[in-house]
Design a protein around this motif. Sequence first.
Motif, PDB file in Angstrom:
ATOM      1  N   TYR B  33       0.835  -1.195   0.000  1.00 47.15           N
ATOM      2  CA  TYR B  33       0.000   0.000   0.000  1.00 47.15           C
ATOM      3  C   TYR B  33       0.878   1.257   0.000  1.00 47.15           C
ATOM      4  CZ  TYR B  33      -2.983  -3.487   2.415  1.00 47.15           C
ATOM      5  OH  TYR B  33      -3.672  -4.619   2.795  1.00 47.15           O
ATOM      6  N   TYR B  35       0.320   5.302   0.989  1.00 49.88           N
ATOM      7  CA  TYR B  35      -0.583   6.267   1.606  1.00 49.88           C
ATOM      8  C   TYR B  35       0.046   7.660   1.556  1.00 49.88           C
ATOM      9  CZ  TYR B  35      -3.088   2.409   3.951  1.00 49.88           C
ATOM     10  OH  TYR B  35      -3.817   1.273   4.239  1.00 49.88           O
ATOM     11  N   LEU B  45      -5.327   6.316   1.459  1.00 53.64           N
ATOM     12  CA  LEU B  45      -4.801   5.307   0.554  1.00 53.64           C
ATOM     13  C   LEU B  45      -4.714   5.858  -0.856  1.00 53.64           C
ATOM     14  CD1 LEU B  45      -3.947   2.320   0.161  1.00 53.64           C
ATOM     15  CD2 LEU B  45      -6.341   1.839  -0.392  1.00 53.64           C
ATOM     16  N   GLN B  48      -3.117   0.392  -3.956  1.00 52.36           N
ATOM     17  CA  GLN B  48      -2.921  -0.898  -3.310  1.00 52.36           C
ATOM     18  C   GLN B  48      -2.595  -1.925  -4.384  1.00 52.36           C
ATOM     19  OE1 GLN B  48      -6.198  -2.082  -0.770  1.00 52.36           O
ATOM     20  NE2 GLN B  48      -5.732  -4.247  -1.013  1.00 52.36           N
ATOM     21  N   ASP B  56      -6.541  -1.329  -6.085  1.00 55.33           N
ATOM     22  CA  ASP B  56      -7.324  -0.107  -5.915  1.00 55.33           C
ATOM     23  C   ASP B  56      -6.423   1.096  -6.123  1.00 55.33           C
ATOM     24  OD1 ASP B  56      -9.192   1.391  -3.100  1.00 55.33           O
ATOM     25  OD2 ASP B  56      -9.062   1.933  -5.215  1.00 55.33           O
ATOM     26  N   SER B  58      -8.192   4.190  -6.851  1.00 60.23           N
ATOM     27  CA  SER B  58      -9.260   5.163  -7.069  1.00 60.23           C
ATOM     28  C   SER B  58      -8.941   6.553  -6.522  1.00 60.23           C
ATOM     29  CB  SER B  58     -10.565   4.656  -6.450  1.00 60.23           C
ATOM     30  OG  SER B  58     -10.399   4.404  -5.069  1.00 60.23           O
ATOM     31  N   GLN B  59      -8.027   6.637  -5.557  1.00 58.67           N
ATOM     32  CA  GLN B  59      -7.701   7.939  -4.978  1.00 58.67           C
ATOM     33  C   GLN B  59      -6.326   8.446  -5.423  1.00 58.67           C
ATOM     34  OE1 GLN B  59      -9.822   8.745  -1.000  1.00 58.67           O
ATOM     35  NE2 GLN B  59      -8.917   6.718  -0.692  1.00 58.67           N
ATOM     36  N   ILE B  98      -4.819  -9.694   1.165  1.00 57.21           N
ATOM     37  CA  ILE B  98      -5.812  -8.626   1.104  1.00 57.21           C
ATOM     38  C   ILE B  98      -6.852  -8.800   2.191  1.00 57.21           C
ATOM     39  CG2 ILE B  98      -7.758  -7.733  -0.212  1.00 57.21           C
ATOM     40  CD1 ILE B  98      -6.237  -8.149  -2.711  1.00 57.21           C
TER      41      ILE B  98
END
Lengths: 110, 117
Positions: B33, B35, B45, B48, B56, B58-59, B98
Amino acid sequence: KQEVTQIPAALSVPEGENLVLNCSFTDSAIYNLQWFRQDPGKGLTSLLLIQSSQREQTSGRLNASLDKSSGRSTLYIAASQPGDSATYLCAVKGDDKIIFGKGTRLHILP
Amino acid sequence: EAGVAQSPRYKIIEKRQSVAFWCNPISGHATLYWYQQILGQGPKLLIQFQNNGVVDDSQLPKDRFSAERLKGVDSTLKIQPAKLEDSAVYLCASSLAIRGGRGDTQYFGPGTRLTVL
C-alpha cells in the motif's frame, strides 16, 4: 461513502489512569477494523486488528472492542504510562477500501 | 524479521519538479500500500497492489502520480510534476494478504516526508 471519526482529537490524562479512545464509522459493512499508534515523525505501528465477526481483541494493557451494528469501536488502555503518549488511529476496511480516522493525540501526564 | 524499508526519509523539491519514492516490503508480503498523510490528517490510501497487480487506485491523482511494483516486490511512487499541496508524508505498508485473518495486519515503513516549495 465510509466516514471514520475519532473523538476527541486530543486527550491528556494523568499517569496510571485507565482511558478509552473512540472510533465511529458510518457504513457497518466492514471486513475489519485496526487500531494503530503513531509516534511523532514515525510510521504507524499496528496495535490490534478486529475481524468483523469478532467483538474484541486484547493485547497486554490494550483492549479493543467492535460493535458493527452501532458503527463503533473503542480502544481501552489500562494503567496508562508516559510511554503511551502518541497519536492513536483507527482504520476500517470494507470492499477493499481502507479508510482512516484523523486520530486522537494522547498525552499521559507524569 | 526486517520491517518495511522506505527511502529517502526526507525530500525537498520545488513545484513542478519530479520526485520518486522507493519501498521494500516485508519479505513474503503479497499486498503493498502507498498512503499520503497530510499534517493533522489520517493516512489516505493512494494505491494498493497485490503482487504486481493494482487492486485499488481510485484515490491516486493519475494526472501526476504513478506507481509500479515490478516483480511483485519493491515499489516506486512518482510525482511529476509536483504541486505545493503534495507536501505530506508518504507511507508504504505491506500485509500478507488482502483479506482474512491476521494476514490483513498492515506493517508500515517510517515514511518519506516531502516538502514542495
